[in-house]
Enzyme design. Structure first.
Site, PDB file in Angstrom:
ATOM      1  N   ALA A  68       0.901  -1.003   0.009  1.00 32.27           N
ATOM      2  CA  ALA A  68       0.063  -0.055  -0.069  1.00 32.27           C
ATOM      3  C   ALA A  68       0.965   1.401   0.034  1.00 32.27           C
ATOM      4  O   ALA A  68       2.175   1.280   0.272  1.00 32.27           O
ATOM      5  CB  ALA A  68      -0.840  -0.224   1.128  1.00 32.27           C
ATOM      6  N   GLY A 107       0.758  -5.172   0.952  1.00 27.66           N
ATOM      7  CA  GLY A 107      -0.407  -5.184  -0.298  1.00 27.66           C
ATOM      8  C   GLY A 107      -0.156  -5.896  -1.618  1.00 27.66           C
ATOM      9  O   GLY A 107      -0.674  -6.401  -2.314  1.00 27.66           O
ATOM     10  N   GLU A 110      -0.579  -9.430  -1.153  1.00 27.06           N
ATOM     11  CA  GLU A 110      -1.677  -9.532  -1.397  1.00 27.06           C
ATOM     12  C   GLU A 110      -2.465  -9.511  -2.744  1.00 27.06           C
ATOM     13  O   GLU A 110      -3.506 -10.276  -2.953  1.00 27.06           O
ATOM     14  CB  GLU A 110      -2.732  -8.558  -0.136  1.00 27.06           C
ATOM     15  N   GLU A 130       3.801  -5.467   7.696  1.00 26.35           N
ATOM     16  CA  GLU A 130       2.932  -4.451   7.807  1.00 26.35           C
ATOM     17  C   GLU A 130       3.106  -4.344   9.523  1.00 26.35           C
ATOM     18  O   GLU A 130       3.101  -3.355   9.953  1.00 26.35           O
ATOM     19  CB  GLU A 130       1.569  -4.979   7.744  1.00 26.35           C
TER      20      GLU A 130
HETATM   21  N1  T1G Z   1       4.692   3.451   0.238  1.00 29.65           N
HETATM   22  C1  T1G Z   1       5.190   4.716  -0.058  1.00 29.65           C
HETATM   23  N2  T1G Z   1       6.445   5.034  -0.359  1.00 29.65           N
HETATM   24  C2  T1G Z   1       7.329   3.849  -0.358  1.00 29.65           C
HETATM   25  C3  T1G Z   1       6.788   2.486  -0.045  1.00 29.65           C
HETATM   26  C4  T1G Z   1       5.467   2.543   0.212  1.00 29.65           C
HETATM   27  N3  T1G Z   1       4.876   1.273   0.496  1.00 29.65           N
HETATM   28  N4  T1G Z   1       7.875   1.861  -0.061  1.00 29.65           N
HETATM   29  C5  T1G Z   1       8.981   2.649  -0.349  1.00 29.65           C
HETATM   30  N5  T1G Z   1       8.536   3.685  -0.352  1.00 29.65           N
HETATM   31  C6  T1G Z   1       9.614   4.747  -0.736  1.00 29.65           C
HETATM   32  C7  T1G Z   1      10.704   5.168   0.378  1.00 29.65           C
HETATM   33  O1  T1G Z   1      10.223   5.949   1.280  1.00 29.65           O
HETATM   34  C8  T1G Z   1      11.782   5.782  -0.793  1.00 29.65           C
HETATM   35  O2  T1G Z   1      11.068   7.195  -0.780  1.00 29.65           O
HETATM   36  C9  T1G Z   1      11.412   4.956  -1.970  1.00 29.65           C
HETATM   37  O3  T1G Z   1      10.177   4.474  -1.914  1.00 29.65           O
HETATM   38  C10 T1G Z   1      12.513   4.064  -2.125  1.00 29.65           C
HETATM   39  O4  T1G Z   1      12.462   3.192  -0.977  1.00 29.65           O
HETATM   40  C11 T1G Z   1      -3.281  -3.129   3.093  1.00 29.65           C
HETATM   41  C12 T1G Z   1      -1.641  -2.037   4.580  1.00 29.65           C
HETATM   42  C13 T1G Z   1      10.367  -2.173  -1.259  1.00 29.65           C
HETATM   43  C14 T1G Z   1      12.279  -3.232  -0.064  1.00 29.65           C
HETATM   44  O5  T1G Z   1       6.112  -2.088   4.253  1.00 29.65           O
HETATM   45  O6  T1G Z   1      10.339  -2.275   2.287  1.00 29.65           O
HETATM   46  O7  T1G Z   1       0.653  -2.903   2.361  1.00 29.65           O
HETATM   47  O8  T1G Z   1      13.227   8.373   0.043  1.00 29.65           O
HETATM   48  O9  T1G Z   1      14.816   3.618  -0.350  1.00 29.65           O
HETATM   49  O10 T1G Z   1      15.939   0.248  -0.591  1.00 29.65           O
HETATM   50  O11 T1G Z   1      -1.767  -5.108   3.826  1.00 29.65           O
HETATM   51  O12 T1G Z   1      11.177   0.289   0.213  1.00 29.65           O
HETATM   52  O13 T1G Z   1      12.917   7.830  -2.455  1.00 29.65           O
HETATM   53  O14 T1G Z   1      11.369   9.429  -1.181  1.00 29.65           O
HETATM   54  O15 T1G Z   1      13.233   1.570   0.721  1.00 29.65           O
HETATM   55  O16 T1G Z   1      15.046  -0.214  -2.800  1.00 29.65           O
HETATM   56  C15 T1G Z   1       3.783  -2.694   3.380  1.00 29.65           C
HETATM   57  C16 T1G Z   1       8.243  -1.059   2.381  1.00 29.65           C
HETATM   58  C17 T1G Z   1       3.070  -1.625   3.282  1.00 29.65           C
HETATM   59  C18 T1G Z   1       7.275  -2.331   2.337  1.00 29.65           C
HETATM   60  C19 T1G Z   1      12.559  -1.280  -1.532  1.00 29.65           C
HETATM   61  N6  T1G Z   1       4.903  -2.553   2.467  1.00 29.65           N
HETATM   62  N7  T1G Z   1       9.084  -0.716   1.612  1.00 29.65           N
HETATM   63  O17 T1G Z   1      13.725  -1.053  -0.556  1.00 29.65           O
HETATM   64  O18 T1G Z   1      14.022   1.319  -1.518  1.00 29.65           O
HETATM   65  S1  T1G Z   1       1.669  -1.514   4.233  1.00 29.65           S
HETATM   66  C20 T1G Z   1       6.171  -2.314   3.095  1.00 29.65           C
HETATM   67  C21 T1G Z   1      10.139  -1.580   1.807  1.00 29.65           C
HETATM   68  C22 T1G Z   1       0.454  -2.434   3.468  1.00 29.65           C
HETATM   69  C23 T1G Z   1      -1.603  -3.617   3.189  1.00 29.65           C
HETATM   70  C24 T1G Z   1      -0.671  -2.929   4.095  1.00 29.65           C
HETATM   71  C25 T1G Z   1      11.528  -0.865   0.737  1.00 29.65           C
HETATM   72  C26 T1G Z   1      11.489  -1.635  -0.512  1.00 29.65           C
HETATM   73  P1  T1G Z   1      12.587   8.396  -1.225  1.00 29.65           P
HETATM   74  P2  T1G Z   1      13.645   2.648  -0.395  1.00 29.65           P
HETATM   75  P3  T1G Z   1      14.816   0.017  -1.206  1.00 29.65           P
END
Ligand code: T1G
Length: 706
Positions: A68, A107, A110, A130
């Protein structure tokens, strides 16, 4: 097939009889509202078009879908919700294939679970992280995952937040097919064609019977509850995850979905989600410093280390672990042997625990060279001195580095408080000098304060940030002052704790209150762990410049004068009989405290745990505000990251400045003004705090660099 221009983040294209749906939402294909709408439009189009026999979903860039859009949390929801998108995919009348490369997280996974078939490339990272954001899977993950891989594996994935590789996912049944090439599109299309050729049915997880082997799954639920009660007693979302997975065993799919949604919204509303999401973004924002914008770091591969003591050896391990070359110098062969032995001891410990192979240790040590000659540092790209904390000693080291190091070598000091400007000014190349303040143990602690002197060149600072990333550290830019960011603020809240101790609270009650707030240890336990002699030396160093009007609590000195330095001497604030790791309260310490109260003419009073934490946090927040106001830290979030990664601050609270915003700055300021009645010199409200309260602003309003 016409396409609504608003869905350019989701591109549809007919490839033969397969509708290719490409998610194209850089940087990580997060499921923002446009993506959600685009996916639903694509599935509607697939159902409506007889030319479409199957659907293939892939992501552009390095990832499938990262989850998400975390930036949408806390804002008004925009339809379609992610659960609705997943249900729409699953309801598609034609087989839907998800071809995963890179991250399929939260997500993103999912979405793949709602598809009817899943293929994963070898670089796939599958996960439901999450929980690390104070949340839980909220788009069917808690209902589909247990049906697919069983409650035990599903709970492991959701409660750990870890990333699972493609092989493990395939072995578990999370994915049906492993990709054979690094062309996820080709693999996905080939798999879709194969499914069509074999008349593979539409396969919906919602139709899968509640997981088999009910007894094993019931046991997994109970085990997870026990484990959670022990390991993450202060966290909100893990128990909600377990409750949702339990519903997957007991209820039909749609009922389970309803409960999941209800529990997810509870997590979304929790302050823990706000704190953990703040931490997620803050640890990425700290990488953005003025010097790292458009400045090319200097190349490095060979790191020199001056000093093989605890810090020098710890830094050497971190550098070797990053695959770089290390040349360590010490004053003589015996000291060098001790330095090398420090490094080998770390690796031998990892081998004993099965976390490292002897071959890996040998490979690391093959990149290590020791010498007693400064000339051995001539080829090093970066040199870090980690010698005795004395200005004259450090300046002598830097004079030698100035003599032997190649032009362009970055010269760094690991000092924890000395004036880097004075070190830089003592050599001919001050623009190459920077501070790299590691935290002990340097091979484990993630925080690295990058201390920026007045004359350093921007590319040296950029190199320091690049080195931090290479070492898997979390860098925070710090200005030059006594204690930089962390230790300067530590001195303030430690003073508040000492005053409370002298005024009536026992060190044991204070530690307990701080642990109940979420810290792993309280300040007096930390002192016993680090060694009371370190703080004692600092107090003696500062004595000459201490304001004679300032209150000074002598209890710690009385304890140190007895040689009671903590765990390493068997006693400090606590007793550690027979080398015990957990201390027990010491009546002799309590007697010392009573005597000091009498000497200071203090009649002890009681404190509630709530009062203890209000004072403790007010001191931390106030000095944090001063550190930002004086531009020692770039933003409040840099203070937050410092305390999350260097001082055990509970991550679900986001850091001291995020916590202050949660409490409300007017309340924090009111507390400080109340405490100032007792001790106006110590409790001087930070000008920044006063200014923010006057403008009705909070610390977060300062977190974007102008
Ligand atoms: N949403 C918005 N921005 C995100 C993002 C996300 N999910 N993930 C990363 N970014 C931004 C991050 O802030 C950075 O921004 C840029 O992307 C590069 O990220 C309903 C509710 C995917 C392994 O927890 O683990 O789904 O600094 O530096 O090292 O069930 O990003 O460039 O402005 O980390 O290559 C669940 C979180 C969400 C995954 C990539 N998903 N992200 O790593 O790049 S909740 C997560 C990561 C959800 C549902 C629920 C990592 C990555 P900027 P980065 P990276």
């Amino acid at each position: 097939m016409s396409q609504d221009p608003s869905t350019e983040v989701v591109v549809r294209e007919l490839r033969g009889s397969v509708l290719l749906v490409t998610i194209n939402n850089p940087p990580v294909n997060a499921l923002g509202v446009a993506v959600r709408r685009g996916i639903v439009a694509a599935i509607d189009a697939a159902d409506a078009d007889s030319a479409v026999q199957a659907v293939l979903i892939i992501g552009t860039g390095r990832n499938f879908i990262a989850g998400a859009d975390i930036r949408e949390f806390g804002k008004p929801p925009l339809p379609p919700s992610l659960p609705d998108v997943c249900n729409r995919i699953e309801a598609c009348s034609k087989p839907v294939v998800a071809a995963i490369h890179g991250a399929a997280l939260g997500g993103g996974l999912e979405i793949a679970l709602a598809a009817h078939y899943r293929l994963a490339a070898t670089d796939a990272k599958l996960g439901l992280p999450e929980v690390l954001l104070g949340l839980m899977p909220g788009a069917g993950g808690t209902q589909r995952t247990p049906r697919l891989i069983g409650a035990k594996a599903a709970l492991d994935l959701m409660l750990s937040g870890r990333h699972m590789g493609a092989e493990e996912g395939h072995a578990l049944g999370l994915v049906d097919r492993l990709g054979s090439s690094n062309d996820i599109l080709a693999d996905g299309l080939a798999y879709a064609q194969e499914l069509l050729a074999t008349h593979a049915p539409v396969r919906r997880m919602r139709d899968a019977h509640a997981v088999s082997d009910r007894q094993a799954n019931r046991a997994a639920i109970e085990a997870a509850r026990d484990e959670t009660a022990k390991k993450s007693r202060t966290l909100f979302s893990p128990l909600k995850i377990i409750e949702a997975v339990e519903a997957a065993l007991d209820r039909d799919f749609d009922e389970g979905l309803l409960l999941e949604r209800e529990l997810f919204l509870q997590c979304l509303d929790s302050p823990q989600r706000a704190g953990l999401v703040h931490a997620f973004f803050a640890e990425r924002e700290v990488l953005k410093a003025p010097e790292t914008r458009n400045t090319k770091p200097r190349a490095f591969n060979h790191v020199g280390l001056v000093g093989g003591g605890t810090m020098g050896a710890g830094i050497a391990v971190a550098v070797l672990d990053a695959g770089l070359l290390v040349t360590m110098i010490e004053r003589d062969e015996a000291a060098l042997a001790r330095g090398r032995a420090h490094i080998e001891k770390v690796y031998n410990g990892l081998i004993a625990k099965g976390r490292m192979t002897p071959a890996a240790k040998a490979a690391n040590m093959a990149r290590f060279v020791g010498s007693t000659l400064y000339d051995a540092l001539a080829p090093a790209d970066v040199v870090i001195e980690a010698v005795y904390e004395d200005m004259a000693v450090k300046q002598a080291v830097f004079a030698e580095l100035d003599r032997v190091c190649k032009p362009g070598a970055v010269l760094a000091s690991n000092t924890s408080y000395l004036d880097i400007d004075a070190i830089a000014a003592s050599i001919s190349r001050p623009t190459d000098v920077v501070g790299l303040h590691f935290f002990s143990p340097a091979n484990i602690m993630k925080l690295l304060e990058i201390v920026v002197p007045a004359k350093v060149s921007a590319d040296v600072v950029a190199t320091a940030f690049e080195l931090a990333k290479k070492l898997h550290k979390v860098p925070v830019r710090a200005g030059v002052c006594d204690g930089f960011i962390g230790n300067r603020i530590l001195a303030a809240y430690r003073m508040a704790a000492d005053c409370m101790m002298e005024d009536g609270a026992s060190p044991y009650q204070i530690d307990q209150a701080v642990r109940n707030f979420g810290y792993p240890m309280g300040p007096f336990q930390v002192s016993d762990l680090a060694g009371g002699d370190i703080g004692w030396a600092t107090r003696k160093r500062k004595a000459v410049t201490r304001d004679p009007r300032a209150r000074y609590v002598q209890i710690a000195d009385r304890i140190c004068e007895r040689g009671w330095f903590g765990q390493k001497t068997g006693r400090g604030y606590y007793l550690y009989p027979d080398g015990a790791r957990t201390g027990t309260p010491d009546p002799e310490v309590e007697a010392i405290i009573d005597a000091e109260r009498a000497r200071a003419g203090i009649t002890p009073r009681s404190f509630t745990d709530e009062e203890i934490m209000r004072r403790y946090m007010a001191a931390m927040i106030n000095e944090g505000a001063n550190v930002v106001h004086q531009r020692i830290a770039l933003r409040p979030l840099d203070v937050d990251v410092t305390f999350l990664y260097g001082y055990g601050f509970p991550r679900h609270r986001g850091g001291p400045m995020k916590y202050a915003d949660t409490v409300g700055l007017p309340k924090v300021l009111a507390d400080i003004r109340e405490f100032a009645k007792e001790n106006p010199l110590f409790w001087q409200p930070s000008a920044l705090l006063v200014e923010l309260v006057e403008h009705g602003a909070n610390f977060d309003s300062l977190n974007k660099l102008e």
